[in-house]
Design a protein around this motif. Sequence first.
Motif, PDB file in Angstrom:
ATOM      1  N   ALA A  77       0.856  -1.188   0.000  1.00  0.00           N
ATOM      2  CA  ALA A  77       0.000   0.000   0.000  1.00  0.00           C
ATOM      3  C   ALA A  77       0.894   1.240   0.000  1.00  0.00           C
ATOM      4  CB  ALA A  77      -0.931  -0.014   1.203  1.00  0.00           C
ATOM      5  N   GLY A  78       2.005   1.155  -0.710  1.00  0.00           N
ATOM      6  CA  GLY A  78       2.932   2.276  -0.810  1.00  0.00           C
ATOM      7  C   GLY A  78       3.730   2.465   0.462  1.00  0.00           C
ATOM      8  N   SER A  79       4.485   3.584   0.529  1.00  0.00           N
ATOM      9  CA  SER A  79       5.246   3.824   1.775  1.00  0.00           C
ATOM     10  C   SER A  79       4.311   4.150   2.919  1.00  0.00           C
ATOM     11  CB  SER A  79       6.305   4.915   1.635  1.00  0.00           C
ATOM     12  OG  SER A  79       6.165   5.656   0.483  1.00  0.00           O
ATOM     13  N   ASP A  80       3.053   4.501   2.583  1.00  0.00           N
ATOM     14  CA  ASP A  80       2.095   4.743   3.650  1.00  0.00           C
ATOM     15  C   ASP A  80       1.944   3.512   4.545  1.00  0.00           C
ATOM     16  OD1 ASP A  80       1.809   7.186   2.454  1.00  0.00           O
ATOM     17  OD2 ASP A  80      -0.158   6.788   1.587  1.00  0.00           O
ATOM     18  N   TYR A 105       5.017  16.128   5.082  1.00  0.00           N
ATOM     19  CA  TYR A 105       4.035  15.181   4.547  1.00  0.00           C
ATOM     20  C   TYR A 105       2.978  14.870   5.615  1.00  0.00           C
ATOM     21  CZ  TYR A 105       2.710  10.877   1.951  1.00  0.00           C
ATOM     22  OH  TYR A 105       2.067   9.901   1.249  1.00  0.00           O
ATOM     23  N   TYR A 108       2.285  11.313   8.244  1.00  0.00           N
ATOM     24  CA  TYR A 108       2.870  10.967   9.558  1.00  0.00           C
ATOM     25  C   TYR A 108       1.908  11.331  10.686  1.00  0.00           C
ATOM     26  CZ  TYR A 108       6.888  11.789   6.441  1.00  0.00           C
ATOM     27  OH  TYR A 108       7.730  11.844   5.367  1.00  0.00           O
ATOM     28  N   CYS A 149      11.458  14.229   6.266  1.00  0.00           N
ATOM     29  CA  CYS A 149      11.216  13.974   4.851  1.00  0.00           C
ATOM     30  C   CYS A 149      12.245  14.787   4.065  1.00  0.00           C
ATOM     31  CB  CYS A 149       9.787  14.434   4.545  1.00  0.00           C
ATOM     32  SG  CYS A 149       9.259  14.106   2.875  1.00  0.00           S
ATOM     33  N   ASN A 153       8.391  17.287   1.395  1.00  0.00           N
ATOM     34  CA  ASN A 153       7.104  17.627   0.814  1.00  0.00           C
ATOM     35  C   ASN A 153       6.320  18.414   1.869  1.00  0.00           C
ATOM     36  OD1 ASN A 153       4.620  17.653  -0.430  1.00  0.00           O
ATOM     37  ND2 ASN A 153       4.310  15.459  -0.412  1.00  0.00           N
ATOM     38  N   ASP A 178      12.358   9.928   5.024  1.00  0.00           N
ATOM     39  CA  ASP A 178      11.468   9.617   3.904  1.00  0.00           C
ATOM     40  C   ASP A 178      12.088  10.192   2.624  1.00  0.00           C
ATOM     41  OD1 ASP A 178       9.465   9.386   2.022  1.00  0.00           O
ATOM     42  OD2 ASP A 178       7.848   9.922   3.406  1.00  0.00           O
ATOM     43  N   ALA A 180      11.182   9.796  -0.592  1.00  0.00           N
ATOM     44  CA  ALA A 180      10.289   9.600  -1.747  1.00  0.00           C
ATOM     45  C   ALA A 180      10.790  10.321  -3.004  1.00  0.00           C
ATOM     46  CB  ALA A 180       8.876  10.067  -1.392  1.00  0.00           C
ATOM     47  N   TYR A 181      11.449  11.492  -2.801  1.00  0.00           N
ATOM     48  CA  TYR A 181      11.859  12.322  -3.951  1.00  0.00           C
ATOM     49  C   TYR A 181      13.370  12.336  -4.158  1.00  0.00           C
ATOM     50  CZ  TYR A 181       7.074  13.884  -3.394  1.00  0.00           C
ATOM     51  OH  TYR A 181       5.715  13.915  -3.280  1.00  0.00           O
ATOM     52  N   THR A 205       9.928   4.847  -2.385  1.00  0.00           N
ATOM     53  CA  THR A 205       8.679   4.466  -3.042  1.00  0.00           C
ATOM     54  C   THR A 205       8.902   4.358  -4.548  1.00  0.00           C
ATOM     55  OG1 THR A 205       6.403   5.146  -3.481  1.00  0.00           O
ATOM     56  CG2 THR A 205       7.991   6.904  -3.189  1.00  0.00           C
ATOM     57  N   SER A 207       6.460   5.276  -6.404  1.00  0.00           N
ATOM     58  CA  SER A 207       5.349   6.128  -6.856  1.00  0.00           C
ATOM     59  C   SER A 207       5.778   7.393  -7.590  1.00  0.00           C
ATOM     60  CB  SER A 207       4.487   6.553  -5.672  1.00  0.00           C
ATOM     61  OG  SER A 207       3.862   5.444  -5.081  1.00  0.00           O
ATOM     62  N   LYS A 208       7.010   7.853  -7.391  1.00  0.00           N
ATOM     63  CA  LYS A 208       7.371   9.161  -7.932  1.00  0.00           C
ATOM     64  C   LYS A 208       8.303   8.974  -9.140  1.00  0.00           C
ATOM     65  CE  LYS A 208       4.667  10.722  -4.900  1.00  0.00           C
ATOM     66  NZ  LYS A 208       4.887  10.949  -3.480  1.00  0.00           N
ATOM     67  N   ARG A 216       1.266   0.868  -6.105  1.00  0.00           N
ATOM     68  CA  ARG A 216       1.280   1.005  -4.644  1.00  0.00           C
ATOM     69  C   ARG A 216       2.425   0.238  -3.984  1.00  0.00           C
ATOM     70  NH1 ARG A 216       0.812   4.513  -3.835  1.00  0.00           N
ATOM     71  NH2 ARG A 216       0.136   4.482  -1.682  1.00  0.00           N
TER      72      ARG A 216
HETATM   73  C1  LIG Z   1       4.304  10.662  -2.455  1.00  0.00           C
HETATM   74  C2  LIG Z   1       4.992  10.485  -1.156  1.00  0.00           C
HETATM   75  C3  LIG Z   1       5.210   9.213  -0.643  1.00  0.00           C
HETATM   76  C4  LIG Z   1       4.804   8.012  -1.413  1.00  0.00           C
HETATM   77  O1  LIG Z   1       3.732   7.400  -0.912  1.00  0.00           O
HETATM   78  P1  LIG Z   1       3.285   6.009  -1.547  1.00  0.00           P
HETATM   79  O2  LIG Z   1       2.319   5.555  -0.526  1.00  0.00           O
HETATM   80  O3  LIG Z   1       4.501   5.141  -1.632  1.00  0.00           O
HETATM   81  O4  LIG Z   1       2.709   6.293  -2.875  1.00  0.00           O
HETATM   82  C5  LIG Z   1       5.880   9.077   0.546  1.00  0.00           C
HETATM   83  N1  LIG Z   1       6.351  10.134   1.199  1.00  0.00           N
HETATM   84  C6  LIG Z   1       6.184  11.374   0.728  1.00  0.00           C
HETATM   85  C7  LIG Z   1       6.751  12.511   1.447  1.00  0.00           C
HETATM   86  C8  LIG Z   1       5.485  11.588  -0.451  1.00  0.00           C
HETATM   87  O5  LIG Z   1       5.311  12.833  -0.908  1.00  0.00           O
END
Ligand SMILES: *Cc1c(COP(=O)(O)O)cnc(C)c1O
Length: 345
Positions: A77-80, A105, A108, A149, A153, A178, A180-181, A205, A207-208, A216
């Motif tokens: 389910a992603g990094s979530d 973000y 959290y 992060c 973000n 984190d 992600a980017y 992740t 996702s980016k 996911r």
């Molecule tokens: C987009 C993002 C994620 C990614 O989340 P997923 O659940 O893996 O899609 C994680 N951390 C940050 C800060 C993000 O902006």
Amino acid sequence: MIFDPTELMRPNIKALTPYSTARDEFSGEGITAWLDANESPFDNGVNRYPDPHQKELKKVVSELFGAPVDTIFIGGAGSDEAIDLLMRIFCIPGKDNIVTIAPTYGVYEVSAAINDIEVRQVPLGEGFSLQIDALVEAADDNTKLTWVCSPNNPTGNAFSIEELCRLAEKIKGMLVIDEAYVDFSTKGSMLPLLERYPNVIVLRTLSKARGMASLRLGMAFAHPSVARAMAMAKYPYNVNGPTQKEVIRRLQATPDIAPDVATLIAERRRLEEKLPQVAGVKKVYPSDANFLLVKFDDPDAVYEMLLRGGALVRNRNRVPGCEGCLRITVGTPEQNELLLKLLEQ
Ligand SMILES: *Cc1c(COP(=O)(O)O)cnc(C)c1O
């Protein structure tokens, strides 16, 4: 004294006996009749349970990211998923707390609230800088996790590895970075330093930059004791079979994302140059990510105008610390042209 992350875990997690799935006990070698898991025997491509340990996928991830298999957690389910699991493994509801930077973000804070964990927010300083001493001071013996992060973000800036190391050395509890980017940043990753800092957990992740948000798939890299605890506490089949297969296929087909990343960074630079010339733009914040935080005289009006023109951005005007700002994702050259055209009108 050797730092042991298990000392920080909830007692019930330390004592946990993981659920053993039917697919845990046998690898399948020599088996022609799978009569153990009450699945349908009729092969339609998805009738069998997937590998609960994602062994093939972890091998591919291990090679690509240069991290040992026993340090990897994979979430479906992603990094979530990793964020929520870490809260549940380390923090006792109603008693423990987490420390985060602000703004950051939102997941959290929501995940902490769901788990009844106090959140201590430490505002970023001038130029969205990391306040190491304030973060350390905010933490106490009940602080199990500090969340940073980087690139952050929604501010877009990354913190230096030197700063993150200093924080890792001083902070009580675990430090979650984190990333992600991180693919868009020149400031580097904490991933190669995990062995030196057993209290650090790195989130990544697909996702980016890797372009698989719909699949996911999120990853945590951590001390083997943490990766093991996450594996015990996760839902048994948390990454479905088609996703495991598809991610392996895509990672092997396109291990190198440098061309896509280079295009987006060039586009980010172009927007960074052009946006300050647009009337109504007050400030374009420096970015190490694939988005820009931009301050406008009238952000709500600009947001509505862009929306009417078919360009959707994220309004961060009401986020403390981001007053006046819209967060704009860097798109294709054509999409960015549309954005500039709408803004110039
Ligand atoms: C987009 C993002 C994620 C990614 O989340 P997923 O659940 O893996 O899609 C994680 N951390 C940050 C800060 C993000 O902006």
